[in-house]
Write a protein that holds these residues in place. Structure first.
Motif, PDB file in Angstrom:
ATOM      1  N   MET A 228      22.330 101.175  26.003  1.00  0.00           N
ATOM      2  CA  MET A 228      22.227 101.056  27.186  1.00  0.00           C
ATOM      3  C   MET A 228      21.218 102.152  27.544  1.00  0.00           C
ATOM      4  O   MET A 228      21.219 103.125  27.463  1.00  0.00           O
ATOM      5  N   LEU A 229      20.046 101.744  28.476  1.00  0.00           N
ATOM      6  CA  LEU A 229      19.282 102.674  28.817  1.00  0.00           C
ATOM      7  C   LEU A 229      19.504 103.381  30.233  1.00  0.00           C
ATOM      8  O   LEU A 229      20.560 102.824  30.774  1.00  0.00           O
ATOM      9  N   PRO A 230      19.417 104.697  30.418  1.00  0.00           N
ATOM     10  CA  PRO A 230      19.692 105.189  31.695  1.00  0.00           C
ATOM     11  C   PRO A 230      19.127 104.590  32.862  1.00  0.00           C
ATOM     12  O   PRO A 230      17.930 103.987  32.436  1.00  0.00           O
ATOM     13  N   THR A 231      19.731 104.669  33.873  1.00  0.00           N
ATOM     14  CA  THR A 231      19.288 103.861  35.129  1.00  0.00           C
ATOM     15  C   THR A 231      17.925 104.471  35.525  1.00  0.00           C
ATOM     16  O   THR A 231      17.019 103.708  35.917  1.00  0.00           O
ATOM     17  N   GLU A 232      17.608 105.747  35.211  1.00  0.00           N
ATOM     18  CA  GLU A 232      16.428 106.300  35.810  1.00  0.00           C
ATOM     19  C   GLU A 232      14.967 105.751  34.798  1.00  0.00           C
ATOM     20  O   GLU A 232      14.259 105.425  35.410  1.00  0.00           O
ATOM     21  N   GLN A 233      15.676 105.353  33.697  1.00  0.00           N
ATOM     22  CA  GLN A 233      14.470 104.846  32.613  1.00  0.00           C
ATOM     23  C   GLN A 233      14.240 103.427  33.194  1.00  0.00           C
ATOM     24  O   GLN A 233      13.070 102.858  33.154  1.00  0.00           O
ATOM     25  N   ILE A 234      15.563 102.593  33.593  1.00  0.00           N
ATOM     26  CA  ILE A 234      15.199 101.388  33.789  1.00  0.00           C
ATOM     27  C   ILE A 234      14.513 101.380  35.029  1.00  0.00           C
ATOM     28  O   ILE A 234      13.637 100.377  35.453  1.00  0.00           O
ATOM     29  N   LEU A 235      14.393 102.074  35.976  1.00  0.00           N
ATOM     30  CA  LEU A 235      13.939 101.941  37.348  1.00  0.00           C
ATOM     31  C   LEU A 235      12.207 102.456  37.150  1.00  0.00           C
ATOM     32  O   LEU A 235      11.675 101.641  37.629  1.00  0.00           O
ATOM     33  N   MET A 236      12.065 103.152  36.372  1.00  0.00           N
ATOM     34  CA  MET A 236      10.612 103.403  35.754  1.00  0.00           C
ATOM     35  C   MET A 236      10.042 102.095  35.276  1.00  0.00           C
ATOM     36  O   MET A 236       8.664 102.040  35.648  1.00  0.00           O
ATOM     37  N   TRP A 237      10.608 101.541  34.349  1.00  0.00           N
ATOM     38  CA  TRP A 237      10.114 100.125  33.942  1.00  0.00           C
ATOM     39  C   TRP A 237       9.874  99.110  35.130  1.00  0.00           C
ATOM     40  O   TRP A 237       9.008  98.485  34.907  1.00  0.00           O
ATOM     41  N   GLN A 238      10.919  99.157  35.831  1.00  0.00           N
ATOM     42  CA  GLN A 238      10.764  98.360  37.219  1.00  0.00           C
ATOM     43  C   GLN A 238       9.630  98.716  37.786  1.00  0.00           C
ATOM     44  O   GLN A 238       8.914  97.735  38.564  1.00  0.00           O
TER      45      GLN A 238
END
Length: 114
Positions: free
Chosen positions: A1-11
């Protein structure tokens, strides 16, 4: 699972790419260069070494392909701007749109598989 900060950057990248102006080539170039800069400074430099191997490998693939497409999109814009024939212009716009759609799909895949 990706860290939340990385998911937010992709979003955020998805949001930047989804909201590119379609009206004028100069505005589009400016907005696209901002998206490319965001990707290169925030996403491309992510540390994937702490991720499990299957996820890290998948993320490297998404990073590589996304980076490739982000480098090709400005070239497509130059081709669109240089096209004089309406048929050529339409073909160039379609090639640009296909790359952008694929890039948006990558963003969605990263955020949904996380």
């Amino acid at each position: 699972m990706l860290p939340t900060e990385q998911i937010l950057m992709w979003q955020q990248l998805f949001s930047l790419l989804s909201n590119l102006p379609a009206d004028s080539i100069p505005d589009l170039k400016t907005s696209l260069s901002q998206a490319v800069e965001f990707f290169e400074h925030e996403i491309l430099n992510q540390d994937l070494d702490r991720l499990p191997d299957p996820i890290a490998g998948k993320m490297r693939s998404y990073l590589t392909e996304s980076h490739r497409l982000l480098r090709l999109l400005p070239i497509d814009l130059m081709f669109i701007a240089a096209a004089r024939n309406p048929t050529t212009s339409h073909q160039r716009r379609q090639a640009y749109q296909d790359k952008l759609t694929l890039l948006l799909q990558y963003c969605q895949a990263v955020t949904s598989n996380s």
